[in-house]
Design an enzyme around this catalytic site. Structure first.
Site, PDB file in Angstrom:
ATOM      1  N   GLN A 126       1.799   6.272   5.923  1.00  0.00           N
ATOM      2  CA  GLN A 126       0.953   5.507   5.004  1.00  0.00           C
ATOM      3  C   GLN A 126       0.757   4.073   5.517  1.00  0.00           C
ATOM      4  OE1 GLN A 126       2.791   4.693   1.204  1.00  0.00           O
ATOM      5  NE2 GLN A 126       0.833   4.371   0.186  1.00  0.00           N
ATOM      6  N   GLY A 127      -0.465   3.718   5.824  1.00  0.00           N
ATOM      7  CA  GLY A 127      -0.760   2.366   6.313  1.00  0.00           C
ATOM      8  C   GLY A 127      -1.451   1.534   5.248  1.00  0.00           C
ATOM      9  N   TYR A 128      -0.692   1.128   4.249  1.00  0.00           N
ATOM     10  CA  TYR A 128      -1.234   0.271   3.186  1.00  0.00           C
ATOM     11  C   TYR A 128      -0.742  -1.176   3.374  1.00  0.00           C
ATOM     12  CZ  TYR A 128      -3.194   3.774  -0.103  1.00  0.00           C
ATOM     13  OH  TYR A 128      -3.958   4.723  -0.723  1.00  0.00           O
ATOM     14  N   SER A 129       0.606  -1.374   3.299  1.00  0.00           N
ATOM     15  CA  SER A 129       1.167  -2.724   3.213  1.00  0.00           C
ATOM     16  C   SER A 129       0.994  -3.501   4.519  1.00  0.00           C
ATOM     17  CB  SER A 129       2.658  -2.654   2.896  1.00  0.00           C
ATOM     18  OG  SER A 129       2.862  -1.906   1.737  1.00  0.00           O
ATOM     19  N   GLU A 244       1.342   8.965  -6.062  1.00  0.00           N
ATOM     20  CA  GLU A 244       2.604   8.570  -5.426  1.00  0.00           C
ATOM     21  C   GLU A 244       3.709   8.423  -6.464  1.00  0.00           C
ATOM     22  OE1 GLU A 244       4.056   5.150  -2.239  1.00  0.00           O
ATOM     23  OE2 GLU A 244       2.685   4.572  -3.804  1.00  0.00           O
ATOM     24  N   ASN A 384       9.270  -2.695  -9.065  1.00  0.00           N
ATOM     25  CA  ASN A 384       9.516  -2.487 -10.490  1.00  0.00           C
ATOM     26  C   ASN A 384       8.935  -3.608 -11.342  1.00  0.00           C
ATOM     27  OD1 ASN A 384      10.738  -0.176  -9.679  1.00  0.00           O
ATOM     28  ND2 ASN A 384      12.667  -0.526 -10.764  1.00  0.00           N
ATOM     29  N   GLU A 385       8.871  -4.825 -10.778  1.00  0.00           N
ATOM     30  CA  GLU A 385       8.267  -5.925 -11.544  1.00  0.00           C
ATOM     31  C   GLU A 385       6.780  -5.623 -11.785  1.00  0.00           C
ATOM     32  OE1 GLU A 385      10.167  -6.428  -8.798  1.00  0.00           O
ATOM     33  OE2 GLU A 385      11.958  -7.232  -9.773  1.00  0.00           O
TER      34      GLU A 385
HETATM   35  C1  LIG Z   1      11.862   1.203   2.285  1.00  0.00           C
HETATM   36  C2  LIG Z   1      10.420   0.889   2.084  1.00  0.00           C
HETATM   37  C3  LIG Z   1       9.468   1.775   2.504  1.00  0.00           C
HETATM   38  C4  LIG Z   1       8.118   1.480   2.378  1.00  0.00           C
HETATM   39  N1  LIG Z   1       7.195   2.362   2.887  1.00  0.00           N
HETATM   40  C5  LIG Z   1       5.901   1.999   2.918  1.00  0.00           C
HETATM   41  C6  LIG Z   1       4.943   2.829   3.598  1.00  0.00           C
HETATM   42  O1  LIG Z   1       5.271   3.887   4.144  1.00  0.00           O
HETATM   43  N2  LIG Z   1       3.666   2.410   3.651  1.00  0.00           N
HETATM   44  C7  LIG Z   1       3.244   1.242   3.060  1.00  0.00           C
HETATM   45  O2  LIG Z   1       2.061   0.955   3.125  1.00  0.00           O
HETATM   46  N3  LIG Z   1       4.120   0.448   2.407  1.00  0.00           N
HETATM   47  C8  LIG Z   1       5.432   0.797   2.338  1.00  0.00           C
HETATM   48  N4  LIG Z   1       6.349  -0.018   1.711  1.00  0.00           N
HETATM   49  C9  LIG Z   1       5.887  -1.314   1.188  1.00  0.00           C
HETATM   50  C10 LIG Z   1       5.952  -1.453  -0.308  1.00  0.00           C
HETATM   51  O3  LIG Z   1       4.899  -0.809  -0.930  1.00  0.00           O
HETATM   52  C11 LIG Z   1       5.974  -2.971  -0.587  1.00  0.00           C
HETATM   53  O4  LIG Z   1       7.202  -3.480  -0.079  1.00  0.00           O
HETATM   54  C12 LIG Z   1       5.853  -3.283  -2.046  1.00  0.00           C
HETATM   55  O5  LIG Z   1       4.565  -2.987  -2.511  1.00  0.00           O
HETATM   56  C13 LIG Z   1       6.176  -4.777  -2.326  1.00  0.00           C
HETATM   57  O6  LIG Z   1       5.424  -5.608  -1.510  1.00  0.00           O
HETATM   58  P1  LIG Z   1       6.110  -6.752  -0.622  1.00  0.00           P
HETATM   59  O7  LIG Z   1       7.284  -6.172   0.075  1.00  0.00           O
HETATM   60  O8  LIG Z   1       5.041  -7.391   0.186  1.00  0.00           O
HETATM   61  O9  LIG Z   1       6.682  -7.800  -1.682  1.00  0.00           O
HETATM   62  P2  LIG Z   1       5.846  -8.926  -2.453  1.00  0.00           P
HETATM   63  O10 LIG Z   1       4.588  -8.343  -2.983  1.00  0.00           O
HETATM   64  O11 LIG Z   1       5.749 -10.118  -1.579  1.00  0.00           O
HETATM   65  O12 LIG Z   1       6.810  -9.229  -3.670  1.00  0.00           O
HETATM   66  C14 LIG Z   1       7.987 -10.005  -3.529  1.00  0.00           C
HETATM   67  C15 LIG Z   1       8.687 -10.054  -4.894  1.00  0.00           C
HETATM   68  O13 LIG Z   1       7.834 -10.675  -5.861  1.00  0.00           O
HETATM   69  C16 LIG Z   1       7.598  -9.812  -6.971  1.00  0.00           C
HETATM   70  N5  LIG Z   1       6.196  -9.954  -7.430  1.00  0.00           N
HETATM   71  C17 LIG Z   1       5.085  -9.963  -6.649  1.00  0.00           C
HETATM   72  N6  LIG Z   1       3.981 -10.085  -7.414  1.00  0.00           N
HETATM   73  C18 LIG Z   1       4.393 -10.142  -8.711  1.00  0.00           C
HETATM   74  C19 LIG Z   1       3.729 -10.243  -9.970  1.00  0.00           C
HETATM   75  N7  LIG Z   1       2.398 -10.285 -10.046  1.00  0.00           N
HETATM   76  N8  LIG Z   1       4.478 -10.247 -11.102  1.00  0.00           N
HETATM   77  C20 LIG Z   1       5.841 -10.182 -11.046  1.00  0.00           C
HETATM   78  N9  LIG Z   1       6.539 -10.087  -9.855  1.00  0.00           N
HETATM   79  C21 LIG Z   1       5.828 -10.060  -8.716  1.00  0.00           C
HETATM   80  C22 LIG Z   1       7.854  -8.410  -6.434  1.00  0.00           C
HETATM   81  O14 LIG Z   1       8.225  -7.517  -7.458  1.00  0.00           O
HETATM   82  C23 LIG Z   1       8.986  -8.651  -5.443  1.00  0.00           C
HETATM   83  O15 LIG Z   1      10.210  -8.696  -6.139  1.00  0.00           O
HETATM   84  C24 LIG Z   1       7.709   0.268   1.773  1.00  0.00           C
HETATM   85  C25 LIG Z   1       8.669  -0.624   1.317  1.00  0.00           C
HETATM   86  C26 LIG Z   1      10.007  -0.342   1.474  1.00  0.00           C
HETATM   87  C27 LIG Z   1      11.019  -1.338   0.997  1.00  0.00           C
END
Ligand SMILES: Cc1cc2nc3c(=O)[nH]c(=O)nc-3n(C[C@H](O)[C@H](O)[C@H](O)COP(=O)(O)OP(=O)(O)OC[C@H]3O[C@@H](n4cnc5c(N)ncnc54)[C@H](O)[C@@H]3O)c2cc1C
Length: 398
Positions: A126-129, A244, A384-385
């Site tokens: 999955q290439g989203y993040s 998902e 979860n947030e």
């Molecule tokens: C083990 C693992 C596997 C993953 N696998 C994939 C994958 O295969 N493909 C893919 O595309 N992505 C993947 N991800 C990425 C995942 O979807 C993101 O890590 C997730 O969406 C959070 O984004 P971020 O890490 O950029 O954190 P950020 O978005 O930068 O958030 C940082 C913190 O701020 C909080 N926060 C941010 N915005 C808000 C808001 N509006 N209100 C309240 N709190 C907020 C978040 O909850 C978090 O605690 C994976 C992540 C992990 C840890």
């Protein structure tokens, strides 16, 4: 509301339970039950065994290879797999990109990719993040510029789970940098062997290689790999995220882990008696079990609503938050129960390369890395947030 299974559903449960007893290889079951790490071949082997029975994609329409099971039967299947200790069927092909292809892909894409997903010929990631686009996914910057019969892709994805094994990536790219951010995104299918792609490991706290960074340097992607319409990718991306989160509650696996935890706590001694008899520990265990039972009932309630509606609703966010909180509490109590026996880091046993752990307790040895690994569950699949934001807006109407 009657939560007991009908005689037909009980017969179905017995059928899948008997099949699992006969077909789940003992070595894979041992790894799953003992929190050891699965290798690429382990996932593929189990996927193909289930495929040979025609059960690998219960959620697909029958004409594409689905089973025709009811939503409750799909749930029973997942429960029985968790109970038996099977490796997971990875979601990236079967549960993520396939529903998007079925709903929005063209006939050629369905004809080519769906059978290969069923047989696990293609391993998807999955290439989203991206580094600047996680919770705020629509800010993604990976750029795709149309150049004749192909797109030229440049940019970076991150946290790509098991991308080191992948043959294909479904990828969100920006095709119109001038449009409102949700409107300039497209959904591309990218062959991971294309020149210009490099995959770099991210080693996590438990010293595992599960996630990666993926870099795109002038990667040529044929235009026929665009799903649906250009700049409409956000619609498909959201549709996929809805799929998902269902199943993310993982009640079946948590029930199995609770049984494991009780067995461990009955074996460990504290203050001259079994840990499970310690009132403080027993109270934590009981509170966890009650929450798990409540979650199970909630899952069944959501399932019965889903049977009437098509797409999973915002209730999935509730299941994600409670399910992952319970999974993390289970790992916390496991570590507490294992005590110092869980401390030595034993990669050979973790990887299934040694028959027994060097520390002497095979149950306890993998628990510390398992605990660290499960910190991920409250972050991935939408943190979860963010799920709590969805609950306050869409369920509570605040
Ligand atoms: C083990 C693992 C596997 C993953 N696998 C994939 C994958 O295969 N493909 C893919 O595309 N992505 C993947 N991800 C990425 C995942 O979807 C993101 O890590 C997730 O969406 C959070 O984004 P971020 O890490 O950029 O954190 P950020 O978005 O930068 O958030 C940082 C913190 O701020 C909080 N926060 C941010 N915005 C808000 C808001 N509006 N209100 C309240 N709190 C907020 C978040 O909850 C978090 O605690 C994976 C992540 C992990 C840890």
């Amino acid at each position: 509301m009657d939560f007991s299974y009908s005689p037909e559903d009980l017969a179905f449960r017995d059928k899948v339970r008997a099949w699992l007893a006969q077909n789940l290889p003992a070595d894979l079951q041992h790894k799953a039950l003992h929190h050891q790490r699965l290798k690429r071949d382990d996932y593929v082997r189990w996927h193909r065994i289930v495929h040979s029975q025609g059960w690998v994609a219960p959620n697909w329409p029958v004409e594409h290879g689905g089973t025709g099971w009811t939503r409750l039967q799909q749930h029973i299947w997942e429960e029985e797999c968790a109970r038996a200790g099977t490796p997971p069927i990875l979601p990236f092909g079967v549960n993520m990109v396939a529903p998007v292809l079925i709903a929005f892909g063209n006939e050629e894409q369905k004809r080519h990719y769906l059978p290969r997903i069923l047989s696990c010929e293609d391993w998807w990631c999955q290439g989203y993040s991206e580094p600047g686009a996680g919770s705020d996914l629509a800010s993604l910057k990976t750029r795709a510029v149309r150049d004749g019969d192909h797109y030229l892709v440049n940019g970076q994805k991150t946290w790509t789970t098991l991308g080191q094994h992948a043959d294909m990536m479904f990828c969100l790219v920006r095709t119109d940098p001038d449009a409102r951010k949700q409107e300039g995104i497209s959904f591309l299918l990218i062959d991971m062997k294309t020149p210009g792609i490099s995959v770099r490991p991210i080693i996590t706290l438990d010293e595992d290689h599960e996630v990666n960074e993926v870099f795109f340097d002038n990667v040529k992607v044929p235009v026929e790999n665009l799903v649906g319409e250009e700049n409409k990718g956000w619609t498909y991306a959201k549709y996929l995220l809805g799929h998902e989160r269902t199943g993310i509650a993982a009640v079946g696996r948590s029930k199995r882990e609770l049984t494991f935890l009780k067995r461990l706590a009955a074996r460990m001694q504290q203050g001259g008696r079994a840990l499970i008899e310690d009132p403080l520990f027993a109270a934590k265990l009981a509170s966890l079990e009650i929450d798990l039972m409540a979650l199970e009932v909630t899952v069944l309630r959501v399932l019965s609503q889903e049977a009437k509606r098509k797409a999973p609703g915002p209730e999935a966010s509730m299941l994600k938050v409670k399910g992952t909180e319970i999974q993390q509490r289970l790992t916390e109590l496991m570590v507490e129960a294992a005590g110092p026996l869980g401390l030595p880091f034993d990669p050979a046993y973790l990887e299934g390369e040694a028959a027994h752990s060097a520390g002497g307790d095979d149950d306890a040895a993998p628990l510390m890395p398992y605990y660290f690994n499960y910190r991920k569950t409250s972050i991935y699949g939408g943190s979860n947030e963010i799920q709590k934001n969805i609950i306050t807006q869409m369920i509570l109407g605040l």
